[in-house]
Design an enzyme around this catalytic site. Structure first.
Site, short mmCIF file in Angstrom:
data_model
loop_
_atom_site.label_atom_id
_atom_site.label_comp_id
_atom_site.label_asym_id
_atom_site.label_seq_id
_atom_site.Cartn_x
_atom_site.Cartn_y
_atom_site.Cartn_z
N ASP A 282 -39.23 8.42 -12.08
CA ASP A 282 -40.05 8.73 -10.90
C ASP A 282 -41.53 8.49 -11.23
OD1 ASP A 282 -40.43 10.94 -12.50
OD2 ASP A 282 -39.92 12.43 -10.94
N SER A 283 -41.80 8.02 -12.46
CA SER A 283 -43.15 7.51 -12.79
C SER A 283 -43.49 6.36 -11.85
CB SER A 283 -43.20 7.03 -14.24
OG SER A 283 -42.14 6.15 -14.53
N GLU B 51 -40.66 15.06 -24.16
CA GLU B 51 -41.93 14.40 -23.83
C GLU B 51 -43.12 15.22 -24.32
OE1 GLU B 51 -42.32 12.94 -19.82
OE2 GLU B 51 -44.44 12.43 -20.10
N LYS C 203 -31.20 11.79 -14.30
CA LYS C 203 -32.01 12.62 -15.20
C LYS C 203 -32.65 13.74 -14.39
CE LYS C 203 -36.02 11.12 -17.20
NZ LYS C 203 -37.04 12.01 -16.62
N GLU D 256 -35.36 17.29 -14.80
CA GLU D 256 -36.37 17.90 -15.67
C GLU D 256 -36.19 19.41 -15.71
OE1 GLU D 256 -40.32 16.87 -14.33
OE2 GLU D 256 -39.96 14.72 -14.54
#
Ligand code: KIV
Length: 263
Positions: free
Chosen positions: A46-47, A184, A115, A117
């Site tokens: 989603d970057s 991260e 994915k 978070e």
């Protein structure tokens, strides 16, 4: 690469001590090139909110946008494992929302895995998806969808208490069945500890060299997105400069009447 990369291959790579190479991809052309280069895992991150849509964070990215880009990436590849990010708040409100979002990314987008978070806040979602046969990658440390809560994109896990919480979340995610975990922007020693304690592979970004694999935002690695370059990024090319030079040369030739050539 000779055969399709499966989630089960990643654990096997960890067992054999082979590092996993992952990059983000947002369209078919780049995905095809990265697959030809032998990248194991392509993350439709989603970057894309920042590097494709020009937003300041990943928060405005919608499920429709993720499905659209995931479809483009999966059309471009035959072998790489394609993992799609579930966007902001699509896996928190209810399990039915979670399943709906994952269904769209897998069925319409063609991804092989999703994915999500976060740690204990998303355990139930992770568990449910795994239970119904959808592979889930976890993501701990700096979790960009929580940027407002975290107070920015700074490094995480520096305090002993935060480090303990991260390790315990990592174990809980492994227990919930996630097949791999992105770590991260955390100290390298903490990433090394989590990597040593877990049997699932860890994929680091700004987390030192001891993870089982590494991921970078491809636009950072190729020198295409230069608005903000995190200190851990290595630019393997300066494609941005090449594009500017090529576009400038084209414009000069058009203005001078040199392109197209007379037939
Ligand atoms: O959205 C993304 O590109 C990511 C990577 C930075 C891991 O989540």
């Amino acid at each position: 690469m000779t055969k399709r990369v499966r989630v089960t291959d990643l654990r096997e790579k960890k067992r054999k001590g082979e590092k996993i190479a992952m990059l983000t991809a947002y369209d078919a052309t780049f995905a095809r090139l990265m697959e030809r280069a032998g990248i194991d895992v392509l993350l439709v991150g989603d970057s894309l909110g920042m590097v494709i849509m020009g937003e300041e964070t990943t928060i405005p990215v919608t499920l429709d946008a993720m499905v659209h880009h995931t479809r483009a990436v999966t059309r471009g590849v035959e072998k790489a494992l394609v993992v799609a990010d579930m966007p902001f708040l699509t896996y928190h409100a209810s399990l039915s929302d979670t399943v709906h979002g994952a269904r769209r990314l897998i069925q319409e987008g063609g991804a092989a895995a999703v994915k999500i978070e976060g740690g204990r806040a998303v355990l139930e979602s992770a568990r449910r998806l795994v239970e119904i046969g959808i592979p889930v990658m976890g993501h701990l440390g700096l979790i960009p969808q929580s940027v407002h809560q975290l107070g920015g994109f700074g490094k995480r896990g520096r305090q002993a208490e935060d480090a303990e919480e991260l390790v315990s979340d990592a174990h809980a995610l492994e227990q919930a069945g996630v097949f791999a975990l992105v770590l991260e922007s955390i100290p390298g020693e903490l990433a090394a500890r989590a990597t040593g304690e877990l049997s699932i592979p860890t994929i680091g970004i700004g987390a030192g060299p001891c993870c089982d694999g590494q991921v970078l935002v491809s636009y950072d690695a190729f020198g295409l997105f230069t608005d903000f370059v995190p200190s851990f990024v290595k630019q393997y090319a300066k494609l941005g400069d090449l594009v500017i030079d090529a576009a400038r040369q084209y414009a000069d030739e058009v203005r001078a009447g040199a392109f197209p050539a007379r037939q």
